[in-house]
Design a protein around this motif. Structure first.
Motif, short mmCIF file in Angstrom:
data_model
loop_
_atom_site.label_atom_id
_atom_site.label_comp_id
_atom_site.label_asym_id
_atom_site.label_seq_id
_atom_site.Cartn_x
_atom_site.Cartn_y
_atom_site.Cartn_z
N PHE A 1 -6.99 1.99 -6.58
CA PHE A 1 -6.18 3.20 -6.56
C PHE A 1 -7.07 4.42 -6.70
O PHE A 1 -8.18 4.35 -7.20
CB PHE A 1 -5.10 3.17 -7.66
N GLY A 2 -6.55 5.56 -6.25
CA GLY A 2 -7.30 6.82 -6.29
C GLY A 2 -8.21 6.94 -5.08
O GLY A 2 -8.34 6.03 -4.27
N GLY A 3 -8.82 8.09 -4.98
CA GLY A 3 -9.68 8.35 -3.83
C GLY A 3 -11.09 8.70 -4.25
O GLY A 3 -11.52 8.40 -5.36
N LEU A 4 -11.82 9.35 -3.35
CA LEU A 4 -13.20 9.72 -3.63
C LEU A 4 -13.31 10.87 -4.62
O LEU A 4 -14.26 10.96 -5.37
CB LEU A 4 -13.92 10.09 -2.33
N ASP A 5 -12.33 11.76 -4.60
CA ASP A 5 -12.40 12.91 -5.50
C ASP A 5 -11.97 12.50 -6.92
O ASP A 5 -11.55 11.38 -7.16
CB ASP A 5 -11.53 14.06 -4.99
N GLY A 6 -12.06 13.41 -7.84
CA GLY A 6 -11.73 13.13 -9.24
C GLY A 6 -10.27 12.75 -9.42
O GLY A 6 -9.52 12.58 -8.48
N GLY A 7 -9.88 12.62 -10.65
CA GLY A 7 -8.52 12.21 -10.94
C GLY A 7 -8.45 10.75 -11.30
O GLY A 7 -9.47 10.07 -11.46
N THR B 1 0.83 -1.19 0.00
CA THR B 1 0.00 0.00 0.00
C THR B 1 0.87 1.24 0.00
O THR B 1 2.01 1.22 0.44
CB THR B 1 -0.96 0.01 1.21
N ASN B 2 0.33 2.30 -0.56
CA ASN B 2 0.93 3.63 -0.43
C ASN B 2 -0.21 4.61 -0.25
O ASN B 2 -1.35 4.20 -0.06
CB ASN B 2 1.84 3.95 -1.64
N GLU B 3 0.05 5.90 -0.34
CA GLU B 3 -1.01 6.88 -0.06
C GLU B 3 -2.12 6.89 -1.11
O GLU B 3 -3.19 7.43 -0.88
CB GLU B 3 -0.41 8.27 0.05
N ASN B 4 -1.90 6.25 -2.26
CA ASN B 4 -2.89 6.32 -3.33
C ASN B 4 -3.35 4.97 -3.85
O ASN B 4 -4.25 4.90 -4.67
CB ASN B 4 -2.33 7.14 -4.51
#
Length: 101
Positions: A77-83, A50-53
């Motif tokens: 991978f990625g979070g709740l927000d866009g990207g 794991t890492n922060e993303n």
């Protein structure tokens, strides 16, 4: 899902699976937890990465009689927000040459 299934991915390297009885296993130098075994097979799970993303984990089934390993990975991978974000699963099989010492 937006992306389709592909069979074109290749790893392009040799993976080393090392089992030291009774329950120590490493895959390319990374620890793996043995979940089940008998004299003909081993099922193991690599320590999750794991890492922060992103986070991922590999599972392996080694069969001595068939000289084969199958492996599956799940990844998010990625979070709740866009990207850039998503989930991925992949499976592969290895032709092997087991050396028993």
């Amino acid at each position: 899902m937006e992306e389709s299934w592909t069979t074109s991915e290749r790893f392009g390297s040799t993976w080393e699976f090392k089992f030291v009885p009774p329950n120590n296993m490493q895959v390319d130098g990374k620890s793996a937890r043995i979940l089940a075994q008998n004299p003909g097979f081993i099922v193991a799970m690599e320590t999750p990465g794991t890492n922060e993303n992103a986070a991922s984990v590999w599972m392996y089934a080694l069969h001595l009689g068939l000289q084969t390993v199958v492996a599956s990975q799940v990844n998010a991978f990625g979070g709740l927000d866009g990207g850039r974000r998503g989930v991925k699963a992949r499976s592969t099989n290895f032709d092997c040459e087991f050396v028993i010492e």
